[in-house]
Design a protein around this motif. Structure first.
Motif, PDB file in Angstrom:
ATOM      1  N   ILE A   1       0.837  -1.179   0.000  1.00 44.77           N
ATOM      2  CA  ILE A   1       0.000   0.000   0.000  1.00 44.77           C
ATOM      3  C   ILE A   1       0.885   1.248   0.000  1.00 44.77           C
ATOM      4  O   ILE A   1       0.599   2.195  -0.708  1.00 44.77           O
ATOM      5  CB  ILE A   1      -0.942   0.005   1.228  1.00 44.77           C
ATOM      6  N   GLU A   2       1.928   1.188   0.783  1.00 44.45           N
ATOM      7  CA  GLU A   2       2.881   2.308   0.804  1.00 44.45           C
ATOM      8  C   GLU A   2       3.439   2.537  -0.594  1.00 44.45           C
ATOM      9  O   GLU A   2       3.501   3.663  -1.082  1.00 44.45           O
ATOM     10  CB  GLU A   2       4.025   2.012   1.792  1.00 44.45           C
ATOM     11  N   ASP A   3       3.836   1.466  -1.243  1.00 46.27           N
ATOM     12  CA  ASP A   3       4.402   1.566  -2.582  1.00 46.27           C
ATOM     13  C   ASP A   3       3.376   2.090  -3.584  1.00 46.27           C
ATOM     14  O   ASP A   3       3.695   2.905  -4.446  1.00 46.27           O
ATOM     15  CB  ASP A   3       4.927   0.192  -3.010  1.00 46.27           C
ATOM     16  N   LEU A   4       2.134   1.629  -3.471  1.00 46.98           N
ATOM     17  CA  LEU A   4       1.085   2.100  -4.379  1.00 46.98           C
ATOM     18  C   LEU A   4       0.845   3.603  -4.211  1.00 46.98           C
ATOM     19  O   LEU A   4       0.784   4.338  -5.198  1.00 46.98           O
ATOM     20  CB  LEU A   4      -0.224   1.349  -4.129  1.00 46.98           C
ATOM     21  N   THR A   5       0.676   4.049  -2.981  1.00 49.17           N
ATOM     22  CA  THR A   5       0.389   5.472  -2.776  1.00 49.17           C
ATOM     23  C   THR A   5       1.583   6.333  -3.177  1.00 49.17           C
ATOM     24  O   THR A   5       1.405   7.401  -3.759  1.00 49.17           O
ATOM     25  CB  THR A   5      -0.029   5.770  -1.316  1.00 49.17           C
ATOM     26  N   THR A   6       2.788   5.862  -2.908  1.00 52.56           N
ATOM     27  CA  THR A   6       3.975   6.621  -3.308  1.00 52.56           C
ATOM     28  C   THR A   6       4.064   6.717  -4.826  1.00 52.56           C
ATOM     29  O   THR A   6       4.322   7.790  -5.374  1.00 52.56           O
ATOM     30  CB  THR A   6       5.255   5.973  -2.739  1.00 52.56           C
ATOM     31  N   SER A   7       3.846   5.619  -5.510  1.00 46.92           N
ATOM     32  CA  SER A   7       3.880   5.633  -6.972  1.00 46.92           C
ATOM     33  C   SER A   7       2.799   6.536  -7.536  1.00 46.92           C
ATOM     34  O   SER A   7       3.033   7.294  -8.478  1.00 46.92           O
ATOM     35  CB  SER A   7       3.719   4.216  -7.511  1.00 46.92           C
TER      36      SER A   7
ATOM     37  N   LEU B   1       1.480   9.166  -6.114  1.00 51.41           N
ATOM     38  CA  LEU B   1       1.849  10.560  -5.856  1.00 51.41           C
ATOM     39  C   LEU B   1       3.020  11.023  -6.717  1.00 51.41           C
ATOM     40  O   LEU B   1       3.021  12.153  -7.208  1.00 51.41           O
ATOM     41  CB  LEU B   1       2.198  10.752  -4.379  1.00 51.41           C
ATOM     42  N   MET B   2       3.998  10.157  -6.921  1.00 49.31           N
ATOM     43  CA  MET B   2       5.217  10.543  -7.633  1.00 49.31           C
ATOM     44  C   MET B   2       5.071  10.472  -9.157  1.00 49.31           C
ATOM     45  O   MET B   2       5.636  11.299  -9.861  1.00 49.31           O
ATOM     46  CB  MET B   2       6.387   9.669  -7.183  1.00 49.31           C
ATOM     47  N   HIS B   3       4.339   9.458  -9.643  1.00 46.88           N
ATOM     48  CA  HIS B   3       4.258   9.219 -11.093  1.00 46.88           C
ATOM     49  C   HIS B   3       2.840   8.808 -11.505  1.00 46.88           C
ATOM     50  O   HIS B   3       2.648   7.708 -12.024  1.00 46.88           O
ATOM     51  CB  HIS B   3       5.249   8.135 -11.505  1.00 46.88           C
ATOM     52  N   PRO B   4       1.857   9.651 -11.299  1.00 42.68           N
ATOM     53  CA  PRO B   4       0.472   9.249 -11.565  1.00 42.68           C
ATOM     54  C   PRO B   4       0.177   8.940 -13.030  1.00 42.68           C
ATOM     55  O   PRO B   4      -0.770   8.224 -13.334  1.00 42.68           O
ATOM     56  CB  PRO B   4      -0.350  10.447 -11.086  1.00 42.68           C
ATOM     57  N   GLU B   5       1.001   9.438 -13.932  1.00 42.26           N
ATOM     58  CA  GLU B   5       0.769   9.195 -15.354  1.00 42.26           C
ATOM     59  C   GLU B   5       1.432   7.908 -15.853  1.00 42.26           C
ATOM     60  O   GLU B   5       1.125   7.435 -16.938  1.00 42.26           O
ATOM     61  CB  GLU B   5       1.261  10.390 -16.190  1.00 42.26           C
ATOM     62  N   GLU B   6       2.300   7.321 -15.054  1.00 42.63           N
ATOM     63  CA  GLU B   6       3.032   6.130 -15.473  1.00 42.63           C
ATOM     64  C   GLU B   6       2.327   4.843 -15.048  1.00 42.63           C
ATOM     65  O   GLU B   6       1.645   4.803 -14.031  1.00 42.63           O
ATOM     66  CB  GLU B   6       4.444   6.148 -14.890  1.00 42.63           C
ATOM     67  N   THR B   7       2.574   3.798 -15.821  1.00 39.27           N
ATOM     68  CA  THR B   7       2.082   2.472 -15.467  1.00 39.27           C
ATOM     69  C   THR B   7       2.909   1.945 -14.311  1.00 39.27           C
ATOM     70  O   THR B   7       4.130   2.114 -14.276  1.00 39.27           O
ATOM     71  CB  THR B   7       2.194   1.527 -16.682  1.00 39.27           C
ATOM     72  N   TYR B   8       2.246   1.297 -13.373  1.00 36.65           N
ATOM     73  CA  TYR B   8       2.914   0.727 -12.205  1.00 36.65           C
ATOM     74  C   TYR B   8       2.830  -0.791 -12.299  1.00 36.65           C
ATOM     75  O   TYR B   8       1.742  -1.363 -12.248  1.00 36.65           O
ATOM     76  CB  TYR B   8       2.249   1.230 -10.918  1.00 36.65           C
TER      77      TYR B   8
ATOM     78  N   LYS C   1      -2.732   8.435   5.141  1.00 37.23           N
ATOM     79  CA  LYS C   1      -2.006   8.822   3.931  1.00 37.23           C
ATOM     80  C   LYS C   1      -2.842   9.751   3.053  1.00 37.23           C
ATOM     81  O   LYS C   1      -2.336  10.748   2.535  1.00 37.23           O
ATOM     82  CB  LYS C   1      -1.596   7.567   3.157  1.00 37.23           C
ATOM     83  N   PHE C   2      -4.121   9.438   2.890  1.00 36.82           N
ATOM     84  CA  PHE C   2      -4.983  10.270   2.050  1.00 36.82           C
ATOM     85  C   PHE C   2      -5.133  11.661   2.644  1.00 36.82           C
ATOM     86  O   PHE C   2      -5.133  12.649   1.919  1.00 36.82           O
ATOM     87  CB  PHE C   2      -6.350   9.614   1.859  1.00 36.82           C
ATOM     88  N   ASP C   3      -5.275  11.746   3.972  1.00 36.51           N
ATOM     89  CA  ASP C   3      -5.378  13.058   4.630  1.00 36.51           C
ATOM     90  C   ASP C   3      -4.058  13.814   4.546  1.00 36.51           C
ATOM     91  O   ASP C   3      -4.030  14.987   4.182  1.00 36.51           O
ATOM     92  CB  ASP C   3      -5.788  12.908   6.094  1.00 36.51           C
ATOM     93  N   GLU C   4      -2.987  13.132   4.904  1.00 38.01           N
ATOM     94  CA  GLU C   4      -1.656  13.741   4.938  1.00 38.01           C
ATOM     95  C   GLU C   4      -1.227  14.251   3.565  1.00 38.01           C
ATOM     96  O   GLU C   4      -0.695  15.349   3.432  1.00 38.01           O
ATOM     97  CB  GLU C   4      -0.673  12.677   5.451  1.00 38.01           C
ATOM     98  N   GLN C   5      -1.447  13.457   2.531  1.00 39.81           N
ATOM     99  CA  GLN C   5      -0.994  13.798   1.177  1.00 39.81           C
ATOM    100  C   GLN C   5      -2.096  14.419   0.313  1.00 39.81           C
ATOM    101  O   GLN C   5      -1.881  14.663  -0.865  1.00 39.81           O
ATOM    102  CB  GLN C   5      -0.454  12.536   0.480  1.00 39.81           C
ATOM    103  N   ARG C   6      -3.261  14.593   0.901  1.00 40.60           N
ATOM    104  CA  ARG C   6      -4.421  15.144   0.188  1.00 40.60           C
ATOM    105  C   ARG C   6      -4.726  14.342  -1.087  1.00 40.60           C
ATOM    106  O   ARG C   6      -4.896  14.899  -2.173  1.00 40.60           O
ATOM    107  CB  ARG C   6      -4.212  16.619  -0.127  1.00 40.60           C
ATOM    108  N   ILE C   7      -4.784  13.047  -0.924  1.00 38.59           N
ATOM    109  CA  ILE C   7      -5.100  12.160  -2.044  1.00 38.59           C
ATOM    110  C   ILE C   7      -6.612  12.117  -2.217  1.00 38.59           C
ATOM    111  O   ILE C   7      -7.342  11.844  -1.261  1.00 38.59           O
ATOM    112  CB  ILE C   7      -4.548  10.741  -1.803  1.00 38.59           C
ATOM    113  N   GLU C   8      -7.055  12.392  -3.431  1.00 44.96           N
ATOM    114  CA  GLU C   8      -8.476  12.357  -3.752  1.00 44.96           C
ATOM    115  C   GLU C   8      -8.823  10.915  -4.117  1.00 44.96           C
ATOM    116  O   GLU C   8      -8.222  10.318  -5.004  1.00 44.96           O
ATOM    117  CB  GLU C   8      -8.770  13.310  -4.916  1.00 44.96           C
ATOM    118  N   VAL C   9      -9.771  10.326  -3.404  1.00 41.95           N
ATOM    119  CA  VAL C   9     -10.054   8.898  -3.500  1.00 41.95           C
ATOM    120  C   VAL C   9     -10.446   8.471  -4.910  1.00 41.95           C
ATOM    121  O   VAL C   9      -9.983   7.429  -5.387  1.00 41.95           O
ATOM    122  CB  VAL C   9     -11.098   8.458  -2.452  1.00 41.95           C
TER     123      VAL C   9
END
Length: 172
Positions: A1-7, A9-16, A133-141
């Motif tokens: 999950i850490e890896d997914l959220t980091t990816s 945030l860092m590279h939302p346009e890239e395939t993971y 993580k969503f609150d801290e990084q302001r990730i929109e679900v």
């Protein structure tokens, strides 16, 4: 999950790339059995259920459909398309406590409260991590869910029999 959220945030346009699934065709039961990738599929299923139960009222129709179709059986006429099966010993518990809806408990002693249900332990861990993580990084679900379904890739290798599946598993 850490890896997914980091990816995300860092590279939302890239395939993971998230690994591979090695399946074997099981014609007797009209299904595919997972030889390698059970932990990944279990993790993604629990993650989807947590996202569904935490954010149901905030999810767009597209996000809801993605999650619903990956969690539950879907039917095309009389043909079943998807059913997640776990170990027979835990199947009913998994369906009742995860697939059919998670009843989150407000406790810090998750391991003690759910000592016999690792699925619920993991669901509670995911819930706390995702909320933080969503609150801290302001990730929109909704954006995250769409990314999860459109950018996260598992390579699927389907084998005609158990021997070839085990051989591929060993090579991988």
């Amino acid at each position: 999950i850490e890896d997914l959220t980091t990816s995300y945030l860092m590279h939302p346009e890239e395939t993971y790339f998230c690994g591979s699934l090695v399946l074997v065709n099981n014609p007797q039961d009209e299904r595919f059995d997972i030889i390698d990738g059970q932990q990944r599929t279990t993790t993604f299923t629990i993650l989807d259920c947590v996202l569904r139960d935490l954010y149901l009222n905030e999810l767009t129709p597209k996000a809801k459909k993605n999650i619903k179709n990956s969690i539950q059986d879907t039917f095309d006429g009389e043909r079943r398309n998807l059913k997640f099966l776990t170990n027979d010993k835990f199947q009913i518990e998994f369906e009742e406590t995860i697939i059919n809806g998670i009843s989150f408990q407000n406790t810090k002693q998750i391991e003690k409260v759910f000592q016999n249900n690792r699925y619920l332990q993991n669901a509670h861990f995911f819930k706390h991590y995702i909320q933080e993580k969503f609150d801290e990084q302001r990730i929109e679900v909704n954006s995250f869910v769409v990314w999860l379904y459109e950018k996260v890739v598992l390579t699927v290798i389907t084998c005609p029999n158990q021997d070839s599946a085990i051989q591929i598993f060993n090579v991988l």
